[in-house]
Design an enzyme around this catalytic site. Sequence first.
Site, short mmCIF file in Angstrom:
data_model
loop_
_atom_site.label_atom_id
_atom_site.label_comp_id
_atom_site.label_asym_id
_atom_site.label_seq_id
_atom_site.Cartn_x
_atom_site.Cartn_y
_atom_site.Cartn_z
N ARG A 20 -10.40 -6.50 -13.68
CA ARG A 20 -10.81 -6.92 -12.25
C ARG A 20 -12.28 -6.64 -12.10
NH1 ARG A 20 -6.06 -7.52 -8.80
NH2 ARG A 20 -6.11 -5.52 -9.02
N ARG A 27 -4.66 -4.57 -13.03
CA ARG A 27 -3.46 -5.04 -12.97
C ARG A 27 -2.24 -4.71 -14.35
NH1 ARG A 27 -1.43 -8.91 -8.87
NH2 ARG A 27 -2.35 -6.77 -7.51
N GLU A 73 -1.55 0.47 -5.76
CA GLU A 73 -1.33 -0.17 -4.77
C GLU A 73 0.22 -0.74 -6.61
OE1 GLU A 73 -3.02 -3.66 -2.91
OE2 GLU A 73 -4.66 -2.49 -2.11
N ASN A 104 2.64 -4.08 -5.94
CA ASN A 104 2.51 -5.47 -5.53
C ASN A 104 4.08 -6.18 -5.78
OD1 ASN A 104 -0.49 -6.11 -4.48
ND2 ASN A 104 -0.81 -5.23 -6.51
N LYS A 144 0.95 -1.17 0.17
CA LYS A 144 -0.19 -0.16 -0.04
C LYS A 144 1.26 1.30 -0.15
CE LYS A 144 -3.83 -2.38 0.92
NZ LYS A 144 -3.03 -3.65 0.87
N LYS A 181 -8.38 1.85 4.19
CA LYS A 181 -8.49 0.03 4.00
C LYS A 181 -6.92 -0.37 4.70
CE LYS A 181 -5.67 1.19 -0.73
NZ LYS A 181 -6.27 0.61 -2.02
N ARG A 202 -15.39 -3.66 -4.79
CA ARG A 202 -14.21 -4.68 -4.78
C ARG A 202 -14.32 -5.29 -6.55
NH1 ARG A 202 -13.66 -7.88 1.12
NH2 ARG A 202 -15.96 -7.85 -0.20
N ASP A 236 -1.64 -1.84 -9.68
CA ASP A 236 -2.92 -1.99 -9.05
C ASP A 236 -2.96 -0.42 -10.14
OD1 ASP A 236 -3.35 -4.24 -8.92
OD2 ASP A 236 -3.97 -3.76 -6.27
#
Length: 323
Positions: free
Chosen positions: A226, A211, A282, A284, A126, A161, A234, A274
């Site tokens: 997504r 992504r 984000e 990852n 994050k 979050k 979400r 993301d």
Amino acid sequence: MPLDIVVVMDPIGSIKIAKDSTFAMLLEAQRRGHRLHYVLPGGLSLRDGRPTALAAPLTVREDPAGWFEMGEPSHFELGRGQIVLMRKDPPVDAEYIHDTQILGIAQLAGAMVVNDPQGLRDYNEKLAALLFPECCPPTLVTRDAASLKAFVTGHGEAVLKPLDGMGGRSIFRARAGEPNLNVILETLTEGGRRLAMAQRYLPEIADGDKRILLVDGEPVDYCLARIPQGDEFRGNLAAGGRGEARPLSERDRWIAAQVGPEMKRRGMLFVGLDVIGDYLTEVNVTSPTCIREIDAAYGINIAGMLFDAIEARAGEQGPRAEG
């Protein structure tokens, strides 16, 4: 030249091979003639200062009825001539950190660790996005519930979050004046003891949380959006999102160009960004996914791109010294 590929991952017997990116990497490594070694859960250790893995020879196949065979496990030292794929899912807790410290010692002994252990410790998924604030939506990270509440009020709507979740767990969409806002903030911050993140809500999430995969700092030409389903906000696949592969937009490529060079510099060979609408949310680095979905949609081989990069770096290191 065949390499020894040592994989640290969650239990291989419980993965879904049609969607598992680590499995795609193992298939590609085996196809190239490399030797696979599966580290048993909890199998990393230090013996008199020497990094060691309890690992078994591994064979994989594209068969949902039985996708792997494992030989007899044994202890062996980690070092030069080995490629360690660190693909264990979060949480990045104390045990995860300790494993990266052992892999850091393996790295000093000559092993190539993907991704770099120091980077895995440094880049909270994050917080890492905020190294590139020009790419991000308005964001606040704090333990102070009053400040988080003021952020929601100021923006009208926000996503809240924790810093250590994955798969969409414990993510809240909150509006100004919402009766449950105080208890959401108390829960996320544990009464002011834990950091939480607030980001301005991006309505573009309805079109998908993209992504974008980086291989050695360079973006793959396609991403996986997504898309939230039903009454869910979400987009995470683990939260029921529907995956739709797409070409990168110009804005996607611009974001990748900001982030990619730093990831490459830090030895982060495989990274997932993301992106919602025009904004990075984000970065990852632990176990990015979506290889198989993008490969299937466009007939490409992302794991092949990754192993091209791995083999190039292994070639620069030179062959293992003989004792």
